[in-house]
Design a protein around this motif. Structure first.
Motif, mmCIF file in Angstrom:
data_model
loop_
_atom_site.group_PDB
_atom_site.id
_atom_site.type_symbol
_atom_site.label_atom_id
_atom_site.label_comp_id
_atom_site.label_asym_id
_atom_site.label_seq_id
_atom_site.Cartn_x
_atom_site.Cartn_y
_atom_site.Cartn_z
ATOM 1 N N PRO A 1 28.991 43.083 26.800
ATOM 2 C CA PRO A 1 28.212 42.656 25.635
ATOM 3 C C PRO A 1 28.205 41.133 25.498
ATOM 4 O O PRO A 1 29.244 40.479 25.636
ATOM 5 C CB PRO A 1 28.947 43.305 24.453
ATOM 6 N N GLY A 2 27.021 40.592 25.256
ATOM 7 C CA GLY A 2 26.868 39.156 25.068
ATOM 8 C C GLY A 2 26.843 38.345 26.348
ATOM 9 O O GLY A 2 26.751 37.120 26.305
ATOM 10 N N MET A 3 26.912 39.023 27.496
ATOM 11 C CA MET A 3 26.963 38.303 28.772
ATOM 12 C C MET A 3 25.704 38.514 29.612
ATOM 13 O O MET A 3 25.692 38.243 30.804
ATOM 14 C CB MET A 3 28.196 38.742 29.569
ATOM 15 N N GLY A 4 24.633 38.981 28.998
ATOM 16 C CA GLY A 4 23.385 39.266 29.706
ATOM 17 C C GLY A 4 22.777 38.053 30.393
ATOM 18 O O GLY A 4 21.978 38.186 31.312
ATOM 19 N N ASP A 5 23.206 36.856 29.963
ATOM 20 C CA ASP A 5 22.722 35.631 30.599
ATOM 21 C C ASP A 5 23.756 35.056 31.561
ATOM 22 O O ASP A 5 23.605 33.952 32.061
ATOM 23 C CB ASP A 5 22.342 34.594 29.558
ATOM 24 N N GLY A 6 24.817 35.796 31.812
ATOM 25 C CA GLY A 6 25.867 35.354 32.719
ATOM 26 C C GLY A 6 26.938 34.527 32.069
ATOM 27 O O GLY A 6 27.963 34.239 32.677
ATOM 28 N N GLY A 7 26.712 34.114 30.832
ATOM 29 C CA GLY A 7 27.734 33.365 30.102
ATOM 30 C C GLY A 7 28.170 32.086 30.777
ATOM 31 O O GLY A 7 29.264 31.605 30.541
ATOM 32 N N VAL B 1 32.488 43.637 39.423
ATOM 33 C CA VAL B 1 33.598 43.518 38.479
ATOM 34 C C VAL B 1 34.734 42.697 39.086
ATOM 35 O O VAL B 1 35.330 41.852 38.416
ATOM 36 C CB VAL B 1 34.106 44.911 38.050
ATOM 37 N N MET B 2 34.998 42.925 40.358
ATOM 38 C CA MET B 2 36.057 42.162 41.020
ATOM 39 C C MET B 2 35.666 40.699 41.198
ATOM 40 O O MET B 2 36.520 39.821 41.148
ATOM 41 C CB MET B 2 36.403 42.790 42.368
ATOM 42 N N THR B 3 34.382 40.430 41.384
ATOM 43 C CA THR B 3 33.917 39.066 41.614
ATOM 44 C C THR B 3 33.763 38.285 40.314
ATOM 45 O O THR B 3 34.139 37.119 40.250
ATOM 46 C CB THR B 3 32.569 39.083 42.369
ATOM 47 N N ALA B 4 33.212 38.913 39.282
ATOM 48 C CA ALA B 4 32.964 38.227 38.008
ATOM 49 C C ALA B 4 33.404 39.120 36.847
ATOM 50 O O ALA B 4 32.586 39.657 36.098
ATOM 51 C CB ALA B 4 31.485 37.866 37.890
ATOM 52 N N PRO B 5 34.709 39.287 36.668
ATOM 53 C CA PRO B 5 35.217 40.212 35.648
ATOM 54 C C PRO B 5 34.933 39.789 34.212
ATOM 55 O O PRO B 5 35.046 40.616 33.304
ATOM 56 C CB PRO B 5 36.723 40.254 35.926
ATOM 57 N N THR B 6 34.556 38.544 33.987
ATOM 58 C CA THR B 6 34.213 38.121 32.628
ATOM 59 C C THR B 6 32.777 38.473 32.270
ATOM 60 O O THR B 6 32.368 38.318 31.121
ATOM 61 C CB THR B 6 34.424 36.604 32.445
ATOM 62 N N VAL B 7 32.003 38.951 33.257
ATOM 63 C CA VAL B 7 30.590 39.269 33.045
ATOM 64 C C VAL B 7 30.309 40.763 33.207
ATOM 65 O O VAL B 7 29.534 41.339 32.455
ATOM 66 C CB VAL B 7 29.697 38.462 34.015
ATOM 67 N N PHE B 8 30.952 41.403 34.175
ATOM 68 C CA PHE B 8 30.662 42.805 34.503
ATOM 69 C C PHE B 8 31.834 43.710 34.171
ATOM 70 O O PHE B 8 32.991 43.301 34.198
ATOM 71 C CB PHE B 8 30.359 42.944 35.993
ATOM 72 N N THR B 9 31.520 44.974 33.905
ATOM 73 C CA THR B 9 32.515 46.020 33.725
ATOM 74 C C THR B 9 31.928 47.302 34.308
ATOM 75 O O THR B 9 30.823 47.288 34.839
ATOM 76 C CB THR B 9 32.890 46.197 32.237
ATOM 77 N N GLN B 10 32.680 48.391 34.227
ATOM 78 C CA GLN B 10 32.168 49.684 34.666
ATOM 79 C C GLN B 10 32.246 50.663 33.507
ATOM 80 O O GLN B 10 33.221 50.652 32.745
ATOM 81 C CB GLN B 10 32.956 50.204 35.861
#
Length: 69
Positions: free
Chosen positions: A36-42, A17-26
């Protein structure tokens, strides 16, 4: 690419989350999940770095069409 998180391995350190906050959450339990919608890394250049940052290796970055093994 496709992102998978092994929630049985995840300890909720939050490095992804700290490294890629636009892709991961907790989630509510503190475990990592892909937004949601970021399963391909966006298209984020930080996805692979987030996978490497996971202290327990719970994140897998797979090529398109991979079944995860």
């Amino acid at each position: 690419m496709r992102i998978e998180i092994d929630t049985d391995v995840c300890i909720g350190a939050g490095q992804c989350v700290m490294t890629a906050p636009t892709v991961f959450t907790q989630d509510d339990d503190g475990l990592s999940e892909v937004l949601p919608g970021m399963g391909d890394g966006g298209g984020s250049a930080l996805v692979r770095e987030a996978g490497r940052a996971c202290p327990v290796g719970a994140i897998s970055i797979l090529p398109d069409g991979s079944d995860g093994g």
